[in-house]
Enzyme design. Structure first.
Site, PDB file in Angstrom:
ATOM      1  N   ARG A  31     -14.331  20.486 -13.129  1.00  0.00           N
ATOM      2  CA  ARG A  31     -12.561  21.201 -13.356  1.00  0.00           C
ATOM      3  C   ARG A  31     -12.206  20.073 -14.603  1.00  0.00           C
ATOM      4  NH1 ARG A  31     -11.678  17.891  -7.466  1.00  0.00           N
ATOM      5  NH2 ARG A  31     -12.812  15.841  -8.559  1.00  0.00           N
TER       6      ARG A  31
ATOM      7  N   TYR B 118       0.606  10.930 -10.227  1.00  0.00           N
ATOM      8  CA  TYR B 118       0.037  10.313  -9.281  1.00  0.00           C
ATOM      9  C   TYR B 118      -0.339   9.441 -10.300  1.00  0.00           C
ATOM     10  CZ  TYR B 118      -3.150   7.604  -6.589  1.00  0.00           C
ATOM     11  OH  TYR B 118      -3.362   6.675  -5.689  1.00  0.00           O
TER      12      TYR B 118
ATOM     13  N   PHE C 263       0.680  -1.110   0.175  1.00  0.00           N
ATOM     14  CA  PHE C 263       0.435  -0.253  -0.147  1.00  0.00           C
ATOM     15  C   PHE C 263       0.558   0.990  -0.144  1.00  0.00           C
ATOM     16  CE2 PHE C 263      -2.698  -3.014   2.499  1.00  0.00           C
ATOM     17  CZ  PHE C 263      -3.960  -2.940   1.763  1.00  0.00           C
TER      18      PHE C 263
ATOM     19  N   LYS D  33       1.792   4.751 -10.642  1.00  0.00           N
ATOM     20  CA  LYS D  33       0.869   3.655  -9.946  1.00  0.00           C
ATOM     21  C   LYS D  33       1.217   2.759 -11.592  1.00  0.00           C
ATOM     22  CE  LYS D  33      -1.251   4.311  -5.843  1.00  0.00           C
ATOM     23  NZ  LYS D  33      -0.419   3.354  -5.167  1.00  0.00           N
TER      24      LYS D  33
ATOM     25  N   SER E 205      -4.653   1.864  -8.970  1.00  0.00           N
ATOM     26  CA  SER E 205      -5.185   3.018  -8.720  1.00  0.00           C
ATOM     27  C   SER E 205      -6.123   2.589 -10.295  1.00  0.00           C
ATOM     28  CB  SER E 205      -4.613   4.449  -8.802  1.00  0.00           C
ATOM     29  OG  SER E 205      -6.247   5.054  -8.735  1.00  0.00           O
TER      30      SER E 205
ATOM     31  N   ASN F 115     -13.564   3.957  -6.099  1.00  0.00           N
ATOM     32  CA  ASN F 115     -13.451   5.470  -4.729  1.00  0.00           C
ATOM     33  C   ASN F 115     -13.620   4.782  -3.879  1.00  0.00           C
ATOM     34  OD1 ASN F 115     -14.574   6.590  -7.924  1.00  0.00           O
ATOM     35  ND2 ASN F 115     -13.998   8.105  -6.850  1.00  0.00           N
TER      36      ASN F 115
ATOM     37  N   THR G 248      -6.967   5.475 -11.473  1.00  0.00           N
ATOM     38  CA  THR G 248      -6.756   6.564 -12.345  1.00  0.00           C
ATOM     39  C   THR G 248      -5.373   6.174 -13.665  1.00  0.00           C
ATOM     40  OG1 THR G 248      -4.979   6.533 -10.851  1.00  0.00           O
ATOM     41  CG2 THR G 248      -6.793   8.161  -9.772  1.00  0.00           C
TER      42      THR G 248
END
Length: 351
Positions: free
Chosen positions: A306, A161, A93, A165, A137, A192, A139
């Protein structure tokens, strides 16, 4: 009793996974730098999992340190072998996780997340420990026009970020290819995670400005912040707000246990798995459910969209359901109820 190394085990997802693992009888070495977590967390984990007849206090060992310290890692693995109980698997993690901070300071993120992972894998290989579950993730998928994302979706992280990953996933793929008959690897791509343990003893305690929506909700409800900002009310969704796949952190933790046990039971392999519910929830739906379940009202306002946001991202979790026989069982109401219980019982987090 198998001994595992849990890197970043004092963090939000790591601590909840420690609870699940301890209840299944695993012995844990928890390595954490506490740069974005608190050492008190493991005491809470012991409190949750212990009882009068069988305390877990002798089954979890906290080591404060950084993955970039190769000597420390080597000592952990060698001492474990010397004790006659080698580390048989790793759940990884540890890493920095703020999208905004990664954009402002990419060197820090590449150093911590990637170099730390290289050190970990180097020590694992040296000491013949080749089973790892990696905390990846969603992402890494970046912006997509698809509403449901399978593991085969195009990979295109939009920030440093996410890039780190992906870099670790690529590293793990190369390591696996170098010795395909030895390594057991699972990359778990989260969507999420929200909520908290139902006891309220452990939960998400972000240092500084939160990185995700849910801590903003709980902090506004608790009066720690003036109001919640919702970015965009003109998205092509039913209520005009973005839709995401929210998963209870305990369901996520159970997914890690099942991924680990799948790797230990089967032949060497590399698995990429999405961990999400497969259900979409809009920002307004989450806010309204939180208010309804907890019988409160909280102020919020709308702002412009955003850059980089997309209207809808939901996990295609069919592979995790079939491969792991995993079934996320906690609903949105449980997530909101448990997350608020953590906030009310710990108004200042772990301080």
């Amino acid at each position: 009793m198998k001994r595992l190394l849990i890197t970043g085990g004092s963090g939000f997802i790591g601590s909840h996974t420690c609870v699940v693992l301890l209840k299944q009888g695993y012995e844990l070495y928890v390595l954490d730098s506490h740069c974005n977590s608190h050492p008190k967390v493991i005491d809470r984990v012991v409190k949750i999992t212990g009882d009068e007849e069988s305390s877990t206090i002798n089954k979890v060992f906290l080591i404060e340190g950084d993955l970039r310290d190769q000597n420390l890692l080597n000592k952990l693995f060698s001492d474990s072998i010397y004790q006659g109980k080698p580390i048989e698997g790793v759940i990884h993690f540890a890493g920095l996780k703020s999208v905004q901070e990664s954009t402002a300071n990419p060197l820090l993120y590449w150093d911590s997340n990637v170099n730390g992972s290289i050190n970990l894998l180097r020590s694992m290989d040296q000491f013949d420990c080749r089973t790892i579950v990696f905390s990846s993730s969603a992402t890494i998928y970046g912006a997509s026009k698809k509403s449901f994302l399978p593991e085969t979706s195009p990979i295109n992280p939009l920030n440093p970020y996410g890039q780190t990953k992906l870099a670790v996933e690529k590293l793990l793929r190369d390591v696996f290819k170098s010795s395909p008959n030895k390594w057991r690897i699972s990359n778990l791509r989260y969507f999420n995670p929200i909520g908290a343990h139902s006891s309220g003893e452990i939960g998400e305690d972000p240092l500084g400005i939160p990185n995700n929506l849910f801590p903003f909700i709980t902090q506004v409800a608790a009066g720690r912040r003036e109001k919640l900002t919702i970015f965009g009310k003109d998205w092509p969704t039913l209520d005009g707000t973005c839709i995401r796949d929210y998963i209870h952190v305990m369901d996520l933790a159970e997914g890690h246990l099942l991924a680990l046990e799948c790797l230990l039971a089967e032949e060497p392999q590399l698995m990429n798995l999405n961990l999400g519910t497969g259900l979409g929830t809009s920002v307004l739906e989450l806010v309204n459910t939180f208010q309804s379940v907890n019988n409160l009202e909280m102020p919020y306002e709308f702002a412009s969209r955003r850059k980089g946001d997309v209207p809808q991202i939901i996990a295609d979790n069919s592979m995790a359901l079939s491969r792991l026989h995993w079934n996320p069982s906690r609903n949105l109401e449980d997530m909101c109820r448990d997350g608020w219980k953590w906030q009310t019982l710990n108004p200042k987090g772990y301080l």
